[in-house]
Design a protein around this motif. Structure first.
Motif, PDB file in Angstrom:
ATOM      1  N   VAL A 117      -6.138 -27.222 -14.711  1.00  0.00           N
ATOM      2  CA  VAL A 117      -5.659 -28.040 -13.580  1.00  0.00           C
ATOM      3  C   VAL A 117      -6.368 -27.620 -12.286  1.00  0.00           C
ATOM      4  O   VAL A 117      -6.773 -28.469 -11.488  1.00  0.00           O
ATOM      5  N   VAL A 118      -6.551 -26.303 -12.113  1.00  0.00           N
ATOM      6  CA  VAL A 118      -7.261 -25.810 -10.917  1.00  0.00           C
ATOM      7  C   VAL A 118      -8.679 -26.390 -10.890  1.00  0.00           C
ATOM      8  O   VAL A 118      -9.140 -26.910  -9.861  1.00  0.00           O
TER       9      VAL A 118
ATOM     10  N   LYS B 265      -9.857 -29.074 -12.381  1.00  0.00           N
ATOM     11  CA  LYS B 265      -9.822 -30.523 -12.143  1.00  0.00           C
ATOM     12  C   LYS B 265      -9.606 -30.800 -10.657  1.00  0.00           C
ATOM     13  O   LYS B 265     -10.235 -31.686 -10.088  1.00  0.00           O
ATOM     14  N   GLN B 266      -8.711 -30.024 -10.040  1.00  0.00           N
ATOM     15  CA  GLN B 266      -8.406 -30.246  -8.630  1.00  0.00           C
ATOM     16  C   GLN B 266      -9.632 -29.951  -7.765  1.00  0.00           C
ATOM     17  O   GLN B 266      -9.933 -30.697  -6.840  1.00  0.00           O
TER      18      GLN B 266
ATOM     19  N   THR C  20     -11.381 -32.778  -5.575  1.00  0.00           N
ATOM     20  CA  THR C  20     -11.267 -32.580  -4.124  1.00  0.00           C
ATOM     21  C   THR C  20     -12.610 -32.241  -3.485  1.00  0.00           C
ATOM     22  O   THR C  20     -12.879 -32.669  -2.363  1.00  0.00           O
TER      23      THR C  20
ATOM     24  N   THR D 145      -7.294 -36.352  -0.475  1.00  0.00           N
ATOM     25  CA  THR D 145      -6.581 -35.695  -1.567  1.00  0.00           C
ATOM     26  C   THR D 145      -5.097 -35.539  -1.264  1.00  0.00           C
ATOM     27  O   THR D 145      -4.262 -35.716  -2.151  1.00  0.00           O
TER      28      THR D 145
ATOM     29  N   MET E 148      -2.290 -36.864  -3.696  1.00  0.00           N
ATOM     30  CA  MET E 148      -1.366 -35.900  -4.318  1.00  0.00           C
ATOM     31  C   MET E 148       0.079 -36.264  -4.010  1.00  0.00           C
ATOM     32  O   MET E 148       0.943 -36.236  -4.882  1.00  0.00           O
TER      33      MET E 148
ATOM     34  N   GLU F 289       1.726 -27.639 -13.154  1.00  0.00           N
ATOM     35  CA  GLU F 289       1.092 -28.849 -12.621  1.00  0.00           C
ATOM     36  C   GLU F 289       0.830 -28.748 -11.117  1.00  0.00           C
ATOM     37  O   GLU F 289      -0.225 -29.138 -10.655  1.00  0.00           O
TER      38      GLU F 289
ATOM     39  N   ARG G  74      -2.544 -27.126  -8.455  1.00  0.00           N
ATOM     40  CA  ARG G  74      -3.168 -28.083  -7.526  1.00  0.00           C
ATOM     41  C   ARG G  74      -3.285 -27.484  -6.129  1.00  0.00           C
ATOM     42  O   ARG G  74      -4.264 -27.722  -5.421  1.00  0.00           O
TER      43      ARG G  74
ATOM     44  N   GLY H 104      -6.220 -25.053  -6.402  1.00  0.00           N
ATOM     45  CA  GLY H 104      -7.497 -25.785  -6.487  1.00  0.00           C
ATOM     46  C   GLY H 104      -7.835 -26.474  -5.178  1.00  0.00           C
ATOM     47  O   GLY H 104      -8.981 -26.433  -4.716  1.00  0.00           O
ATOM     48  N   GLY H 105      -6.841 -27.105  -4.565  1.00  0.00           N
ATOM     49  CA  GLY H 105      -7.069 -27.813  -3.299  1.00  0.00           C
ATOM     50  C   GLY H 105      -7.471 -26.856  -2.190  1.00  0.00           C
ATOM     51  O   GLY H 105      -8.357 -27.158  -1.386  1.00  0.00           O
TER      52      GLY H 105
ATOM     53  N   THR I   6      -2.333 -29.142   0.948  1.00  0.00           N
ATOM     54  CA  THR I   6      -1.828 -29.268  -0.421  1.00  0.00           C
ATOM     55  C   THR I   6      -0.310 -29.069  -0.483  1.00  0.00           C
ATOM     56  O   THR I   6       0.396 -29.841  -1.120  1.00  0.00           O
TER      57      THR I   6
END
Lengths: 162, 267
Positions: B49-50, B52-53, B57, B118, B122, B149, B153, B156-157, B221
Motif C-alpha cells: 500500500v505504501v 502504491k501510494q 502521489t 491526492t 483520498m 489501509e 497511505r 506513502g503520501g 494525508t
C-alpha cells in the motif's frame, strides 16, 4: 502449509435456519460473534480485485506471501467455477459473482461458522436455494459449518427434505 | 488482551472530528505517527500500500509536476534577476532566488499540489469506504483497515511529499545556476553559486525546511483521512466531508507555512 491445505480435511455442515422476523435474525447474528457474516451490507473492498479481496485475508492473518495467497484464492475460485471473475472489482460483479467472492473470502478465513444472512438479498435475481447449495457443495470440506439464515416465509423456495 | 484496535481509535477520533475537529485529527495523527515509526507496521501488505501510494502521489505525476516547477522557477528567477538588476543588486539575486524558491515557495507549492490531487482523492475514497461499510466489512474479517489501509497511505503520501519537494528544489537549483550563472557568466564571480547554496542551506535552515515538509506531508494525508473517517454513513455527507477536509487542510498547510516563516525570519 497454506490455509487451503489446512482446511482440506474438514467435514462441512450446512444448516438452514428459518426465522419469523428481523428481530429474531438480529438476535441470532448478535449471539454468534464467532461467525463470519456474508451479508448484502458488508461489501468487498471496491478498489481491490476479487482475487486480492480473498488473498489479503491469508496474507494478513497467516502471513502468506502474495503469490501463495493468490494461488490459494485462485484455486478456490476455480473450484466453484468463478476463476473468470478473479481480476474484476466489486462494481463490475454480478450478484452471483459477488456472492461467490464473499463466500470464498469467508472460507479462507476458516471461521467456526459461516453465516449467510438472507441469501435473497444477496442474490435478488437468482432462484437462490439451489445456487447456494451448489456453491457450498463445491466448497465441501473447506469449511466447518455454514448457516443459511432466511425468513420463514421463504421456506417454500427451499426443496423439501426427502 | 490488547486494547482497542487502531480502527476503533480512528473511529473515536473520527467521531470527535465531526464535533471538535482538531482533537480527532490530533488523535489520528498521533496514531499514524506512532504506527509509522513502529517496525511491526511494515509487512508485505502494508509495504504494498505504501508503494502504491508513492506511485500514485509522486511517480505518476512526476513529468507534469517537473515541467510545471521548471516553468515556475524560470519565471520567478527571471523576475527576481531583472528586479535585482534594476536596483543594481544583481549580486544578491542568486541567494534571494534560492532562498525564496527552495525554502519557501516550492515546499508550499508541492504540499498544495499533493493536497489538491491526492488529498481530495483520498478523502473521497475513505469517505465512500466508510459510507459503504467497507471499513466495517474489513474489520469483521479480522483486518484492521486503519492499520492495513489508511496508515500506509499516510506513510506513502508523506514520503511522496518529501520526495517531490526534494526534486523541485534540485530543479530550482539547476535552473538558478543555468539562468543566473551560465547565461550571464560575467555577472557573478567564480564559486559564488556554491557559496550562495551553502549560505542558504545552513543546518538550521535545513532542519526547518525538512521539518516543515514533513509537517506538510502529514497534513495532506492525515487531515483528509481523519475527516473522511468522521463522515456519517449517508451518501449525502460525502461532499460535505471532502469539503470540510479540504478547508481544514488549507488552513493547516497555511498555518504550518506561517509558523515556519515566523521561526525563520522573526524568532
Amino acid at each position: 502449509m497454506s490455509s487451503s491445505q489446512a482446511l482440506a480435511a474438514r467435514a462441512s455442515v450446512v444448516r438452514r435456519i428459518m426465522l419469523p422476523d428481523n428481530g429474531a435474525r438480529r438476535k441470532l447474528v448478535a449471539g454468534h460473534p464467532e461467525a463470519v457474516l456474508i451479508s448484502a451490507r458488508l461489501p468487498l473492498r471496491a478498489n481491490l480485485s476479487v482475487l486480492e479481496n480473498i488473498a489479503i485475508v491469508s496474507r494478513v492473518r497467516d502471513g502468506l506471501s502474495a503469490e501463495d495467497a493468490a494461488r490459494d484464492a485462485w484455486e478456490l475460485l476455480d473450484r466453484v467455477g468463478y476463476a473468470r471473475v478473479a481480476e474484476l472489482r466489486d462494481p463490475d460483479l454480478g450478484h452471483e459473482e459477488r456472492f461467490v467472492a464473499k463466500l470464498v473470502r469467508a472460507v479462507v478465513l476458516a471461521p467456526p461458522i459461516i453465516l449467510i444472512d438472507r441469501p435473497g438479498r444477496l442474490l435478488p435475481d437468482t432462484y437462490y436455494p439451489p445456487f447456494v447449495d451448489a456453491t457450498l457443495a463445491a466448497l465441501h470440506g473447506r469449511f466447518e459449518q455454514c448457516w443459511i439464515v432466511d425468513y420463514e416465509w421463504n421456506a417454500p423456495l427451499y426443496p423439501r427434505p426427502e | 488482551m490488547s486494547s482497542e484496535t487502531e480502527t476503533q481509535v480512528a473511529r473515536r477520533a473520527g467521531a470527535d472530528s465531526w464535533s471538535s475537529p482538531w482533537i480527532g485529527l490530533a488523535r489520528f495523527g498521533a496514531a499514524a505517527l506512532q504506527r509509522a515509526i513502529s517496525p511491526s507496521t511494515y509487512n508485505g501488505v502494508t509495504l504494498e500500500v505504501v508503494q502504491k501510494q508513492i506511485y500514485f502521489t509522486a511517480w505518476e505525476i512526476l513529468p507534469g509536476f517537473t515541467a510545471f516547477v521548471a516553468l515556475l522557477c524560470v519565471v520567478i528567477i527571471q523576475i527576481v534577476g531583472n528586479t535585482a538588476k534594476g536596483f543594481g543588486l544583481y549580486g544578491y539575486a542568486l541567494e534571494l532566488v534560492i532562498r525564496v524558491l527552495a525554502l519557501e515557495v516550492l515546499p508550499l507549492l508541492t504540499a498544495v499540489f499533493v493536497a489538491l490531487r491526492t488529498g481530495a482523492a483520498m478523502s473521497t475514497e475513505v469517505a465512500l469506504m466508510k459510507i459503504h461499510n467497507e471499513l466495517e466489512a474489513f474489520e469483521l474479517i479480522g483486518i484492521d483497515p486503519v492499520r492495513f489501509e489508511l496508515i500506509p497511505r499516510v506513510i506513502g503520501g508523506t514520503i511522496a511529499v518529501l520526495a517531490l519537494t526534494a526534486v523541485s528544489i534540485v530543479i530550482a537549483l539547476g535552473l538558478a545556476h543555468l539562468v543566473i550563472v551560465d547565461f550571464q557568466p560575467w555577472s557573478l564571480p567564480q564559486g559564488d553559486f556554491a557559496r550562495a547554496v551553502g549560505k542558504v542551506f545552513d543546518l538550521p535552515a535545513m532542519l526547518l525546511l525538512w521539518t516543515k515538509t514533513l509537517a506538510f506531508g502529514l497534513a495532506v494525508t492525515v487531515i483528509p483521512i481523519s475527516q473522511a473517517l468522521a463522515t456519517p454513513k449517508r451518501l449525502s455527507y460525502a461532499p460535505v466531508s471532502v469539503l470540510r477536509g479540504m478547508v481544514r487542510l488549507f488552513f493547516a498547510v497555511m498555518s504550518i507555512e506561517v509558523v515556519a516563516l515566523a521561526i525563520a525570519y522573526v524568532v
